[in-house]
Design an enzyme around this catalytic site. Structure first.
Site, mmCIF file in Angstrom:
data_model
loop_
_atom_site.group_PDB
_atom_site.id
_atom_site.type_symbol
_atom_site.label_atom_id
_atom_site.label_comp_id
_atom_site.label_asym_id
_atom_site.label_seq_id
_atom_site.Cartn_x
_atom_site.Cartn_y
_atom_site.Cartn_z
ATOM 1 N N SER A 26 94.405 61.269 107.075
ATOM 2 C CA SER A 26 95.141 61.520 105.834
ATOM 3 C C SER A 26 95.923 62.817 105.947
ATOM 4 O O SER A 26 95.735 63.607 106.871
ATOM 5 C CB SER A 26 94.169 61.622 104.654
ATOM 6 N N LYS A 27 96.794 63.047 104.971
ATOM 7 C CA LYS A 27 97.586 64.274 104.928
ATOM 8 C C LYS A 27 96.650 65.492 104.859
ATOM 9 O O LYS A 27 96.915 66.537 105.446
ATOM 10 C CB LYS A 27 98.524 64.242 103.723
ATOM 11 N N ARG A 28 95.547 65.320 104.153
ATOM 12 C CA ARG A 28 94.585 66.419 104.002
ATOM 13 C C ARG A 28 94.054 66.881 105.365
ATOM 14 O O ARG A 28 93.867 68.062 105.599
ATOM 15 C CB ARG A 28 93.428 65.969 103.098
ATOM 16 N N ASP A 74 96.721 69.007 106.940
ATOM 17 C CA ASP A 74 96.804 70.321 106.281
ATOM 18 C C ASP A 74 95.650 71.223 106.732
ATOM 19 O O ASP A 74 95.831 72.414 106.973
ATOM 20 C CB ASP A 74 96.762 70.162 104.746
#
Length: 504
Positions: free
Chosen positions: A262-264, A267
């Site tokens: 995921s994007k998380r 990040d």
């Protein structure tokens, strides 16, 4: 006669294209090209509430940057358009009506509140509410209501949905190129909504109709669509159409832990999960992209191709043409593929080494301009000296900044180790030696300095490290006399004098 291979990538324009979506597009592209077929881009925008401005253009730009452009789609109509589902909505009602006429679908008038009440009632009894064969006669639909009641409701404009009538007591055998044969008990399938009274189809109906009308031969998509396979095959059967072949790709998993990437994760661990930078039109938040982070498209594509597929050999570096030749859906894995941010850097390092020095120096020159540096130094030569230690174009600056900016300070640790009590006197004696060198090429200067060192009884350690410190400011950089050649006699001597003055 064998049908021409036609595959489609059909994302929803609800935000930036995730790297997992890029891999799905890539596998479709490779399969199409391997088989002399067409790669189609279709935009599935039936859910207008989730539509995001700019997402559609972002998808096309991402595919183009990756070097996997679509053959057919918006702006490239080959007679199967339009390619946005919202522009095809006039088509779907006829097909929904067709299913009702042949008894494969029905009108349902249950309100959201009524269905919610049924759900809660089931939960209270420890059961799951499924709208299908076992309770459809007890609910509010055209199978349970008198025909005249149904017509009255329709004429009055009452809200309804059209549901698919899933078969009862059937063992459905499904084929998937990646997963083999799958058997599904139709009794556990719910009667999915196909069409809503607002005139819009759901994904399931639009998807099947579009794939049929666009003559799609193979549906290659992520494994999250595997639970929908039974419904889709049943819909093809209900219409009396030939079904395409299906291949469900494994998930791309987080670098560590469980679950899909995921994007998380990006990040948290400091890597992008989108091909291009994305600015959210609502919040203004900017998400990093592989292009802007300095990755080459061929590195991204090579890396993604090996996520969930292997060629059956130890080969890891593939050009796009080699990937097309080697690609085979039979060699796609069933299990998820773990995303490795270090591995994609490894690929980028490789492709940077492969690039022509002139191409790299042009990109490096742009970076220098952004830093306000205008230089006459030979960039291709500078790049050739340091690129082995670089993974990104930005690394070239870290490796070569001293060429463009004379040291304003000197590494403390290096000074302590290399600049001794007698160093300034020794280095001072080197200045006239350098001044007398007429051909300031690397080889000539090296020979002259080494001869001088020998004749004067100095150790190389007394001269070379302090010389590097004077020219670079720290103990890094390529061969010392390659540095003096590029800097030139005047600049090299000026830096030596400055080090003597500063360090004493």
């Amino acid at each position: 006669m064998t049908k021409k291979v036609r595959v489609r990538f059909a994302p929803s324009p609800t935000g930036p294209l995730h790297i997992g979506g890029v891999r799905t597009a890539l596998f479709n592209y490779l399969f199409a090209k391997k088989n002399g077929g067409d790669f189609i881009l279709r935009i599935e925008d039936t859910d207008q509430n989730r539509y995001v401005e700019g997402a559609e253009d972002y998808i096309a730009a991402s595919l183009n940057w990756c070097g996997i452009p679509f053959d057919e789609g918006i702006g490239k109509d080959k007679g199967f358009g339009p390619y946005r589902q919202s522009e095809r909505k006039h088509l779907y009602k006829n097909y929904a009506d067709q299913l009702i006429e042949n008894g494969m679908a029905y009108y349902a008038f249950d309100t959201a509140e009524e269905l919610d009440a049924h759900r809660k009632e089931h939960e209270k009894n420890g059961k799951t509410f499924i709208y299908n064969w076992h309770n459809r006669q007890k609910l509010k639909n055209s199978l349970s209501l008198p025909p005249e009641d149904v017509q009255t409701r329709l004429r009055a404009g009452e809200d309804y949905v059209i549901r698919f009538k899933s078969p009862q007591d059937e063992s459905l055998k499904l084929k998937d190129i990646v997963r083999g044969e799958i058997t599904v008990d139709t009794n556990i399938l719910d009667d999915k909504v196909l069409f809503k009274s607002d005139g819009m189809p759901t994904y399931h109906l639009a998807n099947i109709v579009d794939d049929h009308l666009m003559e799609i031969t193979h549906v290659i998509r992520g494994e999250e669509w595997l639970p929908s396979l039974a419904l889709h095959v049943l819909l093809y059967r209900a219409f009396g159409w030939d079904s395409p072949q299906f291949a469900h790709l494994p998930l791309i998993l987080k670098p560590t832990g469980k679950g899909k990437l995921s994007k998380r994760d990006g990040d948290k661990l400091g890597f992008p999960v989108f091909p291009l930078e994305w600015k959210d039109p609502a919040s203004g938040d900017v998400s990093r992209g592989y292009r802007e982070e300095g990755y080459f498209p061929e590195a991204v594509v090579n890396f993604l191709a090996l996520l969930g597929w292997n060629p059956g050999t130890d080969q890891e570096i593939f050009s796009k043409e080699e990937l097309i030749r080697a690609f085979d859906l039979e060699r796609v894995h069933k299990s998820g593929a773990r995303f490795d941010p270090e591995k994609i850097k490894w690929f980028n390092h490789h492709y940077l080494q492969e690039k022509d020095d002139n191409i790299l120096s042009a990109a490096f020159g742009e970076l220098l301009q952004q830093k306000g540096i205008d230089t006459a130094l030979p960039l291709p030569k500078i790049v050739s000296l340091v690129k082995e230690r670089a993974t990104f174009i930005a690394d070239l600056w870290e490796q070569t900044s001293f060429f463009f900016e004379a040291p304003s300070s000197y590494n403390e640790k290096a000074v302590k180790k290399q600049w001794k009590e007698k160093t300034a006197d020794i280095i001072k004696q080197l200045i006239p030696v350098l001044e007398n060198v007429t051909d300031f090429s690397s080889a000539t200067t090296e020979e002259t300095v080494k001869t001088w060192i020998g004749e004067n009884g100095f150790g190389f350690g007394q001269v070379m490290p302090p010389l590097r410190l004077a020219l670079v400011g720290e103990m890094k950089g390529p061969h010392i006399f390659d540095i003096t050649e590029i800097l030139g006699k005047e600049e090299s001597i000026a830096r030596i004098r400055k080090a003597i003055d500063t360090l004493g």
